[in-house]
Design a protein around this motif. Structure first.
Motif, PDB file in Angstrom:
ATOM      1  N   TRP A 172     -10.878  -2.973  19.276  1.00  0.00           N
ATOM      2  CA  TRP A 172      -9.763  -3.790  18.801  1.00  0.00           C
ATOM      3  C   TRP A 172      -8.422  -3.154  19.160  1.00  0.00           C
ATOM      4  O   TRP A 172      -7.490  -3.849  19.572  1.00  0.00           O
ATOM      5  CB  TRP A 172      -9.876  -4.002  17.307  1.00  0.00           C
ATOM      6  CG  TRP A 172      -8.751  -4.786  16.689  1.00  0.00           C
ATOM      7  CD1 TRP A 172      -7.944  -4.402  15.661  1.00  0.00           C
ATOM      8  CD2 TRP A 172      -8.318  -6.109  17.053  1.00  0.00           C
ATOM      9  NE1 TRP A 172      -7.036  -5.387  15.363  1.00  0.00           N
ATOM     10  CE2 TRP A 172      -7.249  -6.449  16.195  1.00  0.00           C
ATOM     11  CE3 TRP A 172      -8.735  -7.031  18.010  1.00  0.00           C
ATOM     12  CZ2 TRP A 172      -6.579  -7.664  16.283  1.00  0.00           C
ATOM     13  CZ3 TRP A 172      -8.068  -8.251  18.102  1.00  0.00           C
ATOM     14  CH2 TRP A 172      -7.012  -8.551  17.234  1.00  0.00           C
ATOM     15  N   ASP A 173      -8.313  -1.843  19.046  1.00  0.00           N
ATOM     16  CA  ASP A 173      -7.064  -1.166  19.413  1.00  0.00           C
ATOM     17  C   ASP A 173      -6.713  -1.425  20.878  1.00  0.00           C
ATOM     18  O   ASP A 173      -5.548  -1.629  21.225  1.00  0.00           O
ATOM     19  CB  ASP A 173      -7.183   0.345  19.170  1.00  0.00           C
ATOM     20  CG  ASP A 173      -7.127   0.706  17.699  1.00  0.00           C
ATOM     21  OD1 ASP A 173      -6.680  -0.137  16.891  1.00  0.00           O
ATOM     22  OD2 ASP A 173      -7.534   1.829  17.350  1.00  0.00           O
ATOM     23  N   ALA A 174      -7.727  -1.424  21.739  1.00  0.00           N
ATOM     24  CA  ALA A 174      -7.488  -1.637  23.156  1.00  0.00           C
ATOM     25  C   ALA A 174      -7.177  -3.100  23.479  1.00  0.00           C
ATOM     26  O   ALA A 174      -6.350  -3.393  24.350  1.00  0.00           O
ATOM     27  CB  ALA A 174      -8.705  -1.174  23.962  1.00  0.00           C
ATOM     28  N   ALA A 175      -7.832  -4.017  22.768  1.00  0.00           N
ATOM     29  CA  ALA A 175      -7.704  -5.439  23.094  1.00  0.00           C
ATOM     30  C   ALA A 175      -6.549  -6.127  22.387  1.00  0.00           C
ATOM     31  O   ALA A 175      -6.086  -7.185  22.834  1.00  0.00           O
ATOM     32  CB  ALA A 175      -9.013  -6.164  22.745  1.00  0.00           C
ATOM     33  N   ARG A 176      -6.075  -5.556  21.289  1.00  0.00           N
ATOM     34  CA  ARG A 176      -5.118  -6.253  20.437  1.00  0.00           C
ATOM     35  C   ARG A 176      -3.842  -6.694  21.158  1.00  0.00           C
ATOM     36  O   ARG A 176      -3.401  -7.850  20.970  1.00  0.00           O
ATOM     37  CB  ARG A 176      -4.764  -5.378  19.241  1.00  0.00           C
ATOM     38  CG  ARG A 176      -3.783  -6.053  18.258  1.00  0.00           C
ATOM     39  CD  ARG A 176      -3.673  -5.230  16.986  1.00  0.00           C
ATOM     40  NE  ARG A 176      -3.398  -3.829  17.314  1.00  0.00           N
ATOM     41  CZ  ARG A 176      -3.602  -2.818  16.468  1.00  0.00           C
ATOM     42  NH1 ARG A 176      -4.084  -3.052  15.264  1.00  0.00           N
ATOM     43  NH2 ARG A 176      -3.329  -1.586  16.836  1.00  0.00           N
ATOM     44  N   PRO A 177      -3.199  -5.865  21.997  1.00  0.00           N
ATOM     45  CA  PRO A 177      -1.957  -6.339  22.644  1.00  0.00           C
ATOM     46  C   PRO A 177      -2.156  -7.610  23.462  1.00  0.00           C
ATOM     47  O   PRO A 177      -1.349  -8.544  23.381  1.00  0.00           O
ATOM     48  CB  PRO A 177      -1.555  -5.145  23.515  1.00  0.00           C
ATOM     49  CG  PRO A 177      -2.144  -3.959  22.838  1.00  0.00           C
ATOM     50  CD  PRO A 177      -3.464  -4.443  22.301  1.00  0.00           C
ATOM     51  N   ALA A 178      -3.248  -7.662  24.255  1.00  0.00           N
ATOM     52  CA  ALA A 178      -3.490  -8.858  25.057  1.00  0.00           C
ATOM     53  C   ALA A 178      -3.827 -10.048  24.160  1.00  0.00           C
ATOM     54  O   ALA A 178      -3.386 -11.174  24.411  1.00  0.00           O
ATOM     55  CB  ALA A 178      -4.620  -8.598  26.053  1.00  0.00           C
ATOM     56  N   CYS A 179      -4.606  -9.803  23.116  1.00  0.00           N
ATOM     57  CA  CYS A 179      -4.974 -10.894  22.204  1.00  0.00           C
ATOM     58  C   CYS A 179      -3.742 -11.454  21.502  1.00  0.00           C
ATOM     59  O   CYS A 179      -3.629 -12.671  21.297  1.00  0.00           O
ATOM     60  CB  CYS A 179      -5.988 -10.401  21.179  1.00  0.00           C
ATOM     61  SG  CYS A 179      -7.596  -9.959  21.879  1.00  0.00           S
ATOM     62  N   GLU A 180      -2.819 -10.585  21.138  1.00  0.00           N
ATOM     63  CA  GLU A 180      -1.591 -11.050  20.496  1.00  0.00           C
ATOM     64  C   GLU A 180      -0.762 -11.902  21.452  1.00  0.00           C
ATOM     65  O   GLU A 180      -0.111 -12.873  21.037  1.00  0.00           O
ATOM     66  CB  GLU A 180      -0.794  -9.856  19.982  1.00  0.00           C
ATOM     67  CG  GLU A 180      -1.442  -9.187  18.770  1.00  0.00           C
ATOM     68  CD  GLU A 180      -0.722  -7.932  18.332  1.00  0.00           C
ATOM     69  OE1 GLU A 180       0.111  -7.412  19.108  1.00  0.00           O
ATOM     70  OE2 GLU A 180      -0.996  -7.453  17.204  1.00  0.00           O
TER      71      GLU A 180
END
Length: 329
Positions: A172-180
């Motif tokens: 989640w830490d790695a994916a969160r910026p793109a998901c946001e």
């Protein structure tokens, strides 16, 4: 992951790649037409599989499409239950868009599930699979459920192994910026997390596919297409899952509020049956809600729902329980 798991054996790597090529090039029969909708709310629909009597509403996970419960003509729990006289319905959550980004798991219950259940005219039996079981249990009081069935459903998220929770947090830490930026959590993010739970098995199943017969290939394709498919999660649902469920265990600690009330499964005044896999790597037995009647099943997360032994291990015991509670006043 393939390089890591086969670093010492190039022959295994080649076999896994041949299996992957077979999967990619296999013919896919068309999916059957969607069953008729008896209710809708927003993008969600309640699909009717027939049968009669008190409605038994199956609540699937938000992750992966719901058709694992209707996988093929001979592997459809829903059609089999309807043919045995139970009024069987399935929630289809639909595909969210960027506009739904702030709709968390709680909102899926309050804005989509509960309004559809309210149209049924009588309290339903809720049966939830995987995260759908978490949702069904959380919705039960507000929906005035007649009974609740859980299939491989997590509730105490602290029951996941520490290393798995750490992997999920890192994902989640790695994916969160793109998901946001998207406002959505793509299925690929979630699937890569599932692979990491058991990388050896992920590679081994493609390695075995290299020499599997055509019947085994067809079964593999049907199941793997389901596992690799699915609409994205809304950003808020992904955030709630990763941060509130897996990290903080809000369901298991009694801190989850749905429809204005804190959710405590122990206070439900309706029958509950919990079908728990003893060999599940995706939803370990230690995450069970530990309420109601527990049925331990010696099959994996998916194998208990579809597979050569699923009818004896899950379908028949579930049907027996459903007939008992659906007929009770």
């Amino acid at each position: 992951m393939l390089r890591s798991e086969t670093a010492q054996d190039p022959d295994r790597r080649a076999a896994a790649l041949r299996g992957l090529a077979r999967y990619q090039s296999a013919l896919r029969p068309p999916r059957p037409a969607a069953m008729p909708a008896v209710a809708t709310a927003g993008r969600a629909a309640l699909r009717d599989y027939g049968g009669q009597g008190r409605p038994v509403v199956f609540v699937p996970s938000l992750i992966n499409p719901p058709f694992v419960l209707d996988l093929a003509a001979d592997q459809s729990l829903l059609r089999w239950l309807a043919s045995h006289g139970l009024r069987t319905l399935l929630v289809n959550w639909g595909g969210p868009t960027h506009a739904d980004r702030e709709q968390d798991v709680t909102a899926h219950i309050e804005r989509l599930l509960l309004p559809m259940l309210a149209t049924l005219g009588q309290p339903p039996v809720l049966v939830g699979y995987c995260l759908g079981g978490t949702i069904a249990l959380a919705a039960a009081r507000a929906a005035r459920a007649h009974a609740v069935g859980l299939i491989a459903a997590p509730w105490h998220f602290s029951g996941f192994p520490a290393h798995a929770r750490a992997e999920i947090a890192a994902l989640w830490d790695a994916a969160r910026p793109a998901c946001e930026a998207f406002g959505l959590v793509p299925m690929e993010v979630l699937q890569s997390g599932f692979w990491k739970l058991d990388p050896a098995r992920t590679i081994a199943k493609y390695e075995a596919l290299a020499t599997a017969d055509n019947a085994a290939l067809a079964r593999f394709v049907a199941l793997e297409d389901w596992a690799n498919a699915g609409a994205p999660l809304t950003l808020a649902a992904g955030r709630q899952m990763f941060e509130d469920f897996f990290k903080a265990d809000t369901p298991g600690t009694g801190a989850w509020r749905v429809a204005g009330d804190l959710v405590d499964p122990a206070t439900l005044d309706c029958p509950v049956a919990d079908f728990v896999s003893l060999t599940d790597r995706i939803v370990p037995a230690g995450t069970s809600a530990s309420v109601g009647i527990r049925h331990d099943i010696d099959a994996g997360h998916v194998g208990m729902v579809v597979g050569s032994r699923s009818r004896a291990l899950l379908w028949e015991p579930l049907a027996d329980w459903l007939k008992t509670v659906a007929l009770a006043r």
